[in-house]
Design a protein around this motif. Structure first.
Motif, PDB file in Angstrom:
ATOM      1  N   ASN A  40       0.847  -1.202   0.000  1.00 38.41           N
ATOM      2  CA  ASN A  40       0.000   0.000   0.000  1.00 38.41           C
ATOM      3  C   ASN A  40       0.878   1.246   0.000  1.00 38.41           C
ATOM      4  N   GLY A  41       0.474   2.200  -0.766  1.00 36.67           N
ATOM      5  CA  GLY A  41       1.174   3.489  -0.762  1.00 36.67           C
ATOM      6  C   GLY A  41       2.489   3.495  -1.513  1.00 36.67           C
ATOM      7  N   LYS A  44       1.509   2.673  -6.991  1.00 33.94           N
ATOM      8  CA  LYS A  44       0.899   1.983  -8.130  1.00 33.94           C
ATOM      9  C   LYS A  44      -0.204   2.824  -8.787  1.00 33.94           C
ATOM     10  N   SER A  45      -1.109   3.324  -7.946  1.00 36.90           N
ATOM     11  CA  SER A  45      -2.203   4.130  -8.507  1.00 36.90           C
ATOM     12  C   SER A  45      -1.674   5.441  -9.075  1.00 36.90           C
ATOM     13  N   THR A  46      -0.643   5.967  -8.453  1.00 32.00           N
ATOM     14  CA  THR A  46      -0.056   7.203  -8.973  1.00 32.00           C
ATOM     15  C   THR A  46       0.468   6.978 -10.383  1.00 32.00           C
ATOM     16  N   GLU A  56      -3.042  16.644 -11.209  1.00 35.08           N
ATOM     17  CA  GLU A  56      -2.475  16.959  -9.892  1.00 35.08           C
ATOM     18  C   GLU A  56      -1.056  16.397  -9.732  1.00 35.08           C
ATOM     19  N   TYR A  57      -0.675  15.495 -10.621  1.00 34.10           N
ATOM     20  CA  TYR A  57       0.682  14.952 -10.546  1.00 34.10           C
ATOM     21  C   TYR A  57       1.590  15.649 -11.540  1.00 34.10           C
ATOM     22  N   HIS A 207      -3.284  -6.773  -5.620  1.00 31.52           N
ATOM     23  CA  HIS A 207      -2.652  -7.245  -4.386  1.00 31.52           C
ATOM     24  C   HIS A 207      -2.719  -8.761  -4.272  1.00 31.52           C
TER      25      HIS A 207
HETATM   26  N1  LIG Z   1      -2.401  14.047  -4.447  1.00 31.50           N
HETATM   27  C1  LIG Z   1      -1.590  13.556  -3.489  1.00 31.50           C
HETATM   28  N2  LIG Z   1      -1.137  14.357  -2.503  1.00 31.50           N
HETATM   29  C2  LIG Z   1      -0.341  13.874  -1.553  1.00 31.50           C
HETATM   30  N3  LIG Z   1       0.040  12.610  -1.503  1.00 31.50           N
HETATM   31  C3  LIG Z   1      -0.368  11.750  -2.434  1.00 31.50           C
HETATM   32  C4  LIG Z   1      -1.199  12.175  -3.486  1.00 31.50           C
HETATM   33  N4  LIG Z   1      -1.474  11.134  -4.275  1.00 31.50           N
HETATM   34  C5  LIG Z   1      -0.821  10.067  -3.753  1.00 31.50           C
HETATM   35  N5  LIG Z   1      -0.145  10.431  -2.631  1.00 31.50           N
HETATM   36  C6  LIG Z   1       0.682   9.566  -1.799  1.00 31.50           C
HETATM   37  O1  LIG Z   1       1.543   8.841  -2.628  1.00 31.50           O
HETATM   38  C7  LIG Z   1       1.705   7.514  -2.140  1.00 31.50           C
HETATM   39  C8  LIG Z   1       1.363   6.536  -3.235  1.00 31.50           C
HETATM   40  O2  LIG Z   1      -0.034   6.488  -3.409  1.00 31.50           O
HETATM   41  P1  LIG Z   1      -0.740   5.487  -4.412  1.00 31.50           P
HETATM   42  O3  LIG Z   1      -2.188   5.747  -4.368  1.00 31.50           O
HETATM   43  O4  LIG Z   1      -0.064   5.573  -5.708  1.00 31.50           O
HETATM   44  O5  LIG Z   1      -0.397   4.088  -3.739  1.00 31.50           O
HETATM   45  P2  LIG Z   1      -0.815   2.615  -4.194  1.00 31.50           P
HETATM   46  O6  LIG Z   1       0.431   1.898  -4.459  1.00 31.50           O
HETATM   47  O7  LIG Z   1      -1.791   2.657  -5.266  1.00 31.50           O
HETATM   48  O8  LIG Z   1      -1.466   2.079  -2.853  1.00 31.50           O
HETATM   49  P3  LIG Z   1      -2.699   1.073  -2.606  1.00 31.50           P
HETATM   50  O9  LIG Z   1      -2.160  -0.288  -2.776  1.00 31.50           O
HETATM   51  O10 LIG Z   1      -3.092   1.319  -1.195  1.00 31.50           O
HETATM   52  O11 LIG Z   1      -3.758   1.421  -3.577  1.00 31.50           O
HETATM   53  C9  LIG Z   1       0.856   7.406  -0.901  1.00 31.50           C
HETATM   54  O12 LIG Z   1       1.659   7.627   0.225  1.00 31.50           O
HETATM   55  C10 LIG Z   1      -0.134   8.526  -1.071  1.00 31.50           C
HETATM   56  O13 LIG Z   1      -0.577   9.019   0.170  1.00 31.50           O
END
Ligand SMILES: Nc1ncnc2c1ncn2[C@@H]1O[C@H](COP(=O)(O)OP(=O)(O)OP(=O)(O)O)[C@@H](O)[C@H]1O
Ligand SMILES: [Mg+2]
Lengths: 256, 487
Positions: A40-41, A44-46, A56-57, A207
């Motif tokens: 998590n975090g 991946k979603s980013t 926003e990115y 996951h």
């Molecule tokens: N707009 C934003 N502002 C601040 N922090 C962000 C933003 N978008 C993502 N983050 C941070 O970036 C990190 C990566 O987030 P992301 O959603 O990409 O994780 P993930 O790998 O998809 O997690 P999960 O498995 O829980 O879905 C996290 O710590 C998240 O809080």
């Protein structure tokens, strides 16, 4: 041929001192399906959002080429028209917007970009029925407002339904398997496999190893702290299922 | 919200008023100002019966007193200069003739006007289920589908004709729902009303088609004072649609209509409005129409129903509260409204549901959308009388803001004098979410398409109440309102 080439991608949040991706490298060939796993975090979603063009990115460094072109040059809707599709981890509700209207506009704008003619209403409705059937999607859902009041699983199925309608060239599935019951998981997997005809590429973020038994990936990447920490073949999923992510972290630390 | 999106949403007001043009038909105009002479002139011009002139004169004296007393309406959330009542012309009519028996007699000029408005009469004729009673300025110019209505005994004619041909019905009901003493604008209207529609549906008859009237304001500085009366006898049903659009003018134009509805036992009246009058200069707000209207329905009989649906997109200032007096037991009142304001437009609109009979029920669904520096207020009153056992009301007021500088306000007033009443009120204010926009973009929709979908979706609950034929037109109108330069 490479459909998608991500090189040394560094991403932060616009106007803020936050870094999420720290040098991602990933190449996806046309016809290939890669899975992306990771804690998590980890980002991946980013990565998925950046591919889809979320504003926003901010890309701080590196490049993304799609079909040989600079993907970052394109607006989100232009990417969609060029065949990039993101099945959202958290699909958004559009109150009052009928599924039929929404999808018709979407399908036709994508068709127009491809130089295809608009579908007639009859053709469109028929296609909708076919694809809904194929995915075992309750036809009633297509008569409702987009995602409004849908259950978690219904929203996920609806994403795959839209994927099937839009026939993208690059499909990114962000945890589409989370929250699906076993039957839904199978029909989603069937849907993906049907579209796996060699002309598209897939990035499947998940996951769970379970979905990868139905959709066998060509490659698995593990994302950690905004980087691909390890890549391997389909067996990597089983190892992760058994041992978790900690050992990779240790390996990376040892190598550094 | 990302900057490009904000810019787009802010910039979209630049869309020019699509229906802004002016037909140069000579008009005869009464001298400016509200005087007894003017009232007599109007009655004379229209060749009205004596009783009606007397009625007008009573209203005139009342209106004059209120104007001379310096009455102003300052309780609404509106900021505009009150009309100068003595600088307004209270009557104008196309010069040649006052009315036409068939469409063939209507001057081409007028027909062209309607065509440019997208309301070609010829097409309307073909459109089964729609009767058109076109009002050009203050005089009826064309009526179609008369035969079909006649068969069923439905009377649908201009108010002026009805006063002459059916005085007994008009006298019985006129002013009973909106008395001339009701408010200043109702008083003025009662004194100088120009024309409007009259509908009478006999007992047990379901009106075989949607009745529709298009009004136009077409003379510089001319006040337009329609008066509409709809009576549904026991068990009757009628659906009436009023759609408006006006040419671009410099002076402020006052529009103060009165609409009265009477539903007897088991009768139902559905009244829909699409209002798209000139909203004024988008940068300064100058020159737009003042739309100050009194609309009220009386559910007189048991088990009767009155339903108001409105889509308000035009006018510089809109102030109207289509209301229902629920007198009959088990009667039902409904109010569905979309008010869209942009540029410098201001709207203060809502409804009043007055529960008097037992087991009466009312529903209020209001959607306000504002952009640019526009202001949009919902003002609604639910009143339950002492004897109105088991009265029920549900109100939902949603506001959507399309930019940082516009305003949305909600003023619900509840007055319950009966402990068995159940009154529910919900209100929300939202912005178009970046998430929603992105979701649409990801599916290939551009800024404008996405915004149109989302706003249309927001209004869906109301739009679906419009008669089918007009729901499409309404959606188009909203789309036009939202169109503009993508930033
Ligand atoms: N707009 C934003 N502002 C601040 N922090 C962000 C933003 N978008 C993502 N983050 C941070 O970036 C990190 C990566 O987030 P992301 O959603 O990409 O994780 P993930 O790998 O998809 O997690 P999960 O498995 O829980 O879905 C996290 O710590 C998240 O809080
Ligand atoms: Mg995620």
């Amino acid at each position: 041929m490479a459909l998608l080439e991500i090189e040394n991608l560094h991403v932060g949040v616009e106007d803020e001192d936050i870094r999420i991706l720290n040098g991602v490298d990933l190449t996806l060939d046309t016809g290939a399906l890669h899975a992306i796993m990771g804690p998590n975090g980890s980002g991946k979603s980013t990565l998925a959002s950046v591919l889809a063009g979320r504003e926003e990115y901010e890309v701080l460094e590196g490049s993304i080429r799609y079909d040989g072109e600079d993907l970052l040059e394109l607006e989100p809707e232009e990417r969609a028209e060029a065949g990039v599709f993101l099945a959202f981890q958290y699909p958004v509700e559009l109150p009052g917007v009928s599924m039929t209207n929404f999808l018709k506009e979407a399908v036709n704008s994508v068709r127009e970009a491809r130089g295809q003619e608009e579908l007639s209403s009859t053709e469109f409705l028929q296609q909708m029925r076919e694809r809904a059937d194929m995915l075992g999607l309750d036809a009633d859902l297509t008569k409702r407002s987009v995602n409004e009041g849908f259950s978690g699983g219904e929203k996920k199925r609806n994403e795959i339904f839209q994927l099937a309608m839009l026939e993208p060239r690059l499909a990114i599935l962000d945890e589409t398997d989370s929250g699906l019951d076993i039957d839904a998981l199978q029909s989603v997997a069937n849907g993906v496999n049907k579209l796996r005809d060699g002309s598209r590429g897939f990035l499947v973020i998940t996951h769970y190893e379970r979905i990868l038994q139905y959709i066998v990936p060509d490659r698995i990447h593990v994302m950690m702290d905004g980087q691909i920490a390890r890549s391997g073949d389909k067996d990597l999923a089983e190892t992760l299922e058994e041992h978790g992510y900690e050992w990779i972290r240790e390996e990376v630390a040892a190598a550094a | 919200m990302s900057t490009s999106e904000t810019q787009y949403l802010e910039g979209k007001a630049s869309e020019d008023y699509k229906h802004g043009f002016y037909t140069d038909i000579d008009a005869e105009t009464a001298p400016d100002g509200l005087t007894e002479d003017v009232v007599r002139y109007i009655a004379h011009r229209k060749d009205e019966p004596e009783w009606l002139l007397e009625w007008r004169l009573k209203a005139f004296r009342h209106a004059r007193d209120r104007i001379d007393g310096g009455e102003t309406i300052d309780w609404a959330h509106l900021d505009y200069e009150a009309p100068k009542f003595d600088e307004i012309s209270y009557f104008s009519a196309p010069k040649e003739t006052a009315s036409y028996d068939s469409i063939d007699e209507v001057p081409d000029e007028i027909l062209e006007t309607f065509e440019r408005l997208g309301i070609p009469l010829e097409e309307q004729k073909a459109l089964t289920g729609v009767a058109v009673d076109a009002v050009m300025d203050s005089v009826s110019v064309a009526t179609t589908f008369k035969e079909k209505l006649k068969e069923k005994g439905v009377i649908f004619k201009s108010f002026g004709e009805a006063a002459k041909e059916h005085p007994e019905i008009v006298r019985e009901y006129m002013g009973t729902v909106v008395p001339y003493t009701d408010n200043l604008y109702a008083a003025i209207n009662s004194a100088v009303f120009s024309d409007g529609s009259f509908v009478y549906v006999p007992e047990g008859v379901t009106c075989p088609m949607e009745l529709s009237t298009y009004f136009r304001i077409n003379e510089a500085g001319t006040g337009q004072f329609e008066r509409t009366l709809i009576v549904a006898e026991p068990g009757a049903y009628v659906s009436y649609l009023e759609g408006c659009t006006a040419p671009m003018r410099k002076e402020n134009q006052l529009h103060a209509a009165v609409v009265e509805l009477v539903a007897h036992e088991d009768a139902e009246i559905k009244y829909s409005t699409i209002q798209n009058w000139y909203p004024g200069d988008p940068d300064t707000g100058e020159g737009g129409v003042y739309n100050l209207v009194t609309k009220r329905g009386l559910c007189k009989g048991d088990n009767s129903k009155i339903s108001w649906t409105q889509l308000e997109t035009g006018s510089a200032v809109t102030q109207k509260y289509p209301s229902v007096i629920l007198a009959g037991d088990d009667s039902v009142g409904e109010f569905y409204s979309v008010a869209f304001t942009k540029g410098h437009q201001q709207a203060d609109t809502g409804t009043k549901m007055q529960h008097i009979g037992k087991n009466t029920k009312s529903t209020i669904i209001s959607k306000g959308i504002s952009a640019d520096v526009a202001d949009n207020s919902y003002r609604g009153q639910v009143k339950v009388s002492k004897n109105a056992d088991n009265a029920r009301n549900f109100s939902q007021c949603d506001s959507m803001l399309l930019g940082p500088d516009c305003g949305a306000h909600t003023y619900p007033y509840i007055e319950s004098n009966n402990p068995s009443a159940q009154i529910e009120h919900e209100a929300t204010t939202s912005k178009v979410g970046e998430d929603q926009m992105f979701y649409c973009h990801q599916r290939g929709l551009g800024e404008e398409e996405a915004l149109k979908l989302i706003v249309n979706g927001f209004c869906q609950e109301v739009l679906q109440e419009l008669p089918m034929e007009f729901a499409v037109e309404a959606k188009e109108l909203l789309d036009i309102e939202l169109e503009g330069s993508v930033g």
